[in-house]
Design a protein around this motif. Structure first.
Motif, PDB file in Angstrom:
ATOM      1  N   ILE A  13       0.857  -1.181   0.000  1.00  0.00           N
ATOM      2  CA  ILE A  13       0.000   0.000   0.000  1.00  0.00           C
ATOM      3  C   ILE A  13       0.897   1.236   0.000  1.00  0.00           C
ATOM      4  O   ILE A  13       1.705   1.427   0.904  1.00  0.00           O
ATOM      5  N   LYS A  14       0.756   2.061  -1.042  1.00  0.00           N
ATOM      6  CA  LYS A  14       1.551   3.279  -1.148  1.00  0.00           C
ATOM      7  C   LYS A  14       0.635   4.478  -1.349  1.00  0.00           C
ATOM      8  O   LYS A  14      -0.318   4.409  -2.108  1.00  0.00           O
ATOM      9  N   VAL A  15       0.938   5.564  -0.635  1.00  0.00           N
ATOM     10  CA  VAL A  15       0.214   6.827  -0.783  1.00  0.00           C
ATOM     11  C   VAL A  15       1.260   7.924  -0.899  1.00  0.00           C
ATOM     12  O   VAL A  15       2.212   7.972  -0.116  1.00  0.00           O
ATOM     13  N   ASP A  16       1.102   8.792  -1.864  1.00  0.00           N
ATOM     14  CA  ASP A  16       1.997   9.931  -2.039  1.00  0.00           C
ATOM     15  C   ASP A  16       1.118  11.131  -2.373  1.00  0.00           C
ATOM     16  O   ASP A  16       0.575  11.225  -3.464  1.00  0.00           O
ATOM     17  N   GLY A  17       0.947  12.024  -1.416  1.00  0.00           N
ATOM     18  CA  GLY A  17       0.055  13.142  -1.652  1.00  0.00           C
ATOM     19  C   GLY A  17       0.196  14.229  -0.608  1.00  0.00           C
ATOM     20  O   GLY A  17       1.168  14.287   0.127  1.00  0.00           O
ATOM     21  N   ARG A  18      -0.810  15.065  -0.531  1.00  0.00           N
ATOM     22  CA  ARG A  18      -0.820  16.171   0.433  1.00  0.00           C
ATOM     23  C   ARG A  18      -2.041  16.032   1.338  1.00  0.00           C
ATOM     24  O   ARG A  18      -3.074  15.531   0.915  1.00  0.00           O
ATOM     25  N   VAL A  19      -1.887  16.503   2.576  1.00  0.00           N
ATOM     26  CA  VAL A  19      -2.977  16.404   3.543  1.00  0.00           C
ATOM     27  C   VAL A  19      -3.025  17.687   4.368  1.00  0.00           C
ATOM     28  O   VAL A  19      -2.020  18.356   4.580  1.00  0.00           O
ATOM     29  N   PHE A  26      -9.938  26.366  12.796  1.00  0.00           N
ATOM     30  CA  PHE A  26      -8.541  26.369  12.353  1.00  0.00           C
ATOM     31  C   PHE A  26      -8.323  25.322  11.259  1.00  0.00           C
ATOM     32  O   PHE A  26      -8.690  24.165  11.403  1.00  0.00           O
ATOM     33  N   ILE A  27      -7.737  25.739  10.150  1.00  0.00           N
ATOM     34  CA  ILE A  27      -7.365  24.830   9.067  1.00  0.00           C
ATOM     35  C   ILE A  27      -5.845  24.860   8.944  1.00  0.00           C
ATOM     36  O   ILE A  27      -5.250  25.924   8.788  1.00  0.00           O
ATOM     37  N   SER A  28      -5.238  23.688   9.034  1.00  0.00           N
ATOM     38  CA  SER A  28      -3.778  23.605   8.998  1.00  0.00           C
ATOM     39  C   SER A  28      -3.245  23.920   7.611  1.00  0.00           C
ATOM     40  O   SER A  28      -3.985  23.968   6.631  1.00  0.00           O
ATOM     41  N   GLY A  29      -1.924  24.075   7.539  1.00  0.00           N
ATOM     42  CA  GLY A  29      -1.271  24.196   6.240  1.00  0.00           C
ATOM     43  C   GLY A  29      -1.258  22.837   5.555  1.00  0.00           C
ATOM     44  O   GLY A  29      -1.707  21.834   6.111  1.00  0.00           O
ATOM     45  N   ARG A  30      -0.748  22.800   4.349  1.00  0.00           N
ATOM     46  CA  ARG A  30      -0.678  21.532   3.612  1.00  0.00           C
ATOM     47  C   ARG A  30       0.631  20.839   3.921  1.00  0.00           C
ATOM     48  O   ARG A  30       1.686  21.453   3.921  1.00  0.00           O
ATOM     49  N   TYR A  31       0.543  19.546   4.182  1.00  0.00           N
ATOM     50  CA  TYR A  31       1.702  18.734   4.490  1.00  0.00           C
ATOM     51  C   TYR A  31       1.810  17.601   3.477  1.00  0.00           C
ATOM     52  O   TYR A  31       0.803  17.035   3.059  1.00  0.00           O
ATOM     53  N   HIS A  32       3.032  17.271   3.097  1.00  0.00           N
ATOM     54  CA  HIS A  32       3.266  16.157   2.191  1.00  0.00           C
ATOM     55  C   HIS A  32       3.123  14.860   2.980  1.00  0.00           C
ATOM     56  O   HIS A  32       3.620  14.751   4.095  1.00  0.00           O
ATOM     57  N   LEU A  33       2.440  13.871   2.427  1.00  0.00           N
ATOM     58  CA  LEU A  33       2.223  12.586   3.082  1.00  0.00           C
ATOM     59  C   LEU A  33       2.737  11.483   2.178  1.00  0.00           C
ATOM     60  O   LEU A  33       2.375  11.415   1.003  1.00  0.00           O
ATOM     61  N   TYR A  34       3.624  10.631   2.725  1.00  0.00           N
ATOM     62  CA  TYR A  34       4.139   9.481   1.993  1.00  0.00           C
ATOM     63  C   TYR A  34       3.974   8.247   2.880  1.00  0.00           C
ATOM     64  O   TYR A  34       4.430   8.237   4.021  1.00  0.00           O
ATOM     65  N   VAL A  35       3.297   7.221   2.355  1.00  0.00           N
ATOM     66  CA  VAL A  35       3.035   5.989   3.107  1.00  0.00           C
ATOM     67  C   VAL A  35       3.498   4.809   2.269  1.00  0.00           C
ATOM     68  O   VAL A  35       3.221   4.740   1.072  1.00  0.00           O
ATOM     69  N   ASN A  36       4.198   3.865   2.910  1.00  0.00           N
ATOM     70  CA  ASN A  36       4.610   2.624   2.258  1.00  0.00           C
ATOM     71  C   ASN A  36       4.415   1.496   3.267  1.00  0.00           C
ATOM     72  O   ASN A  36       5.174   1.373   4.217  1.00  0.00           O
ATOM     73  N   CYS A  37       3.373   0.669   3.066  1.00  0.00           N
ATOM     74  CA  CYS A  37       3.021  -0.382   4.016  1.00  0.00           C
ATOM     75  C   CYS A  37       2.850  -1.723   3.302  1.00  0.00           C
ATOM     76  O   CYS A  37       1.834  -1.946   2.647  1.00  0.00           O
ATOM     77  N   PRO A  38       3.822  -2.635   3.420  1.00  0.00           N
ATOM     78  CA  PRO A  38       3.636  -3.970   2.870  1.00  0.00           C
ATOM     79  C   PRO A  38       2.791  -4.819   3.820  1.00  0.00           C
ATOM     80  O   PRO A  38       2.987  -4.783   5.026  1.00  0.00           O
TER      81      PRO A  38
END
Length: 68
Positions: A13-19, A26-38
Motif C-alpha cells: 500500500i503506497k500513498v503519495d500526496g498532500r494532507v 482552524f485549518i492547517s497548512g498543507r503537508y506532504h504525506l508518503y506511506v509505504n506499508c507492505p
C-alpha cells in the motif's frame, strides 16, 4: 513457493500526496504525506484476519513507513 500455493499474497500500500486538517475553525497548512506499508493477505482462510465492521484487518509484513 508461489503465493497461490501458500494461500497468501503481498499487497504493498503506497500513498503519495498532500494532507491538511480542520480543528474547529482552524485549518492547517498543507503537508506532504508518503506511506509505504507492505501487508500479507490470505486467499483461502476467511478467519485469518480480524473483522472490523464490513472490513477485515490483516497483519503487516514489515514496519509501515509514514512520513509527513
Amino acid at each position: 513457493m508461489s503465493d497461490q500455493v501458500l494461500g497468501t499474497g503481498l499487497l504493498n500500500i503506497k500513498v503519495d500526496g498532500r494532507v491538511r486538517w480542520k480543528v474547529g475553525s482552524f485549518i492547517s497548512g498543507r503537508y506532504h504525506l508518503y506511506v509505504n506499508c507492505p501487508a500479507y493477505i490470505s486467499f483461502g482462510n476467511t478467519n485469518s484476519g480480524i473483522s472490523v465492521g464490513p472490513a477485515v484487518k490483516y497483519q503487516l509484513a514489515q514496519i509501515c513507513h509514514v512520513d509527513v
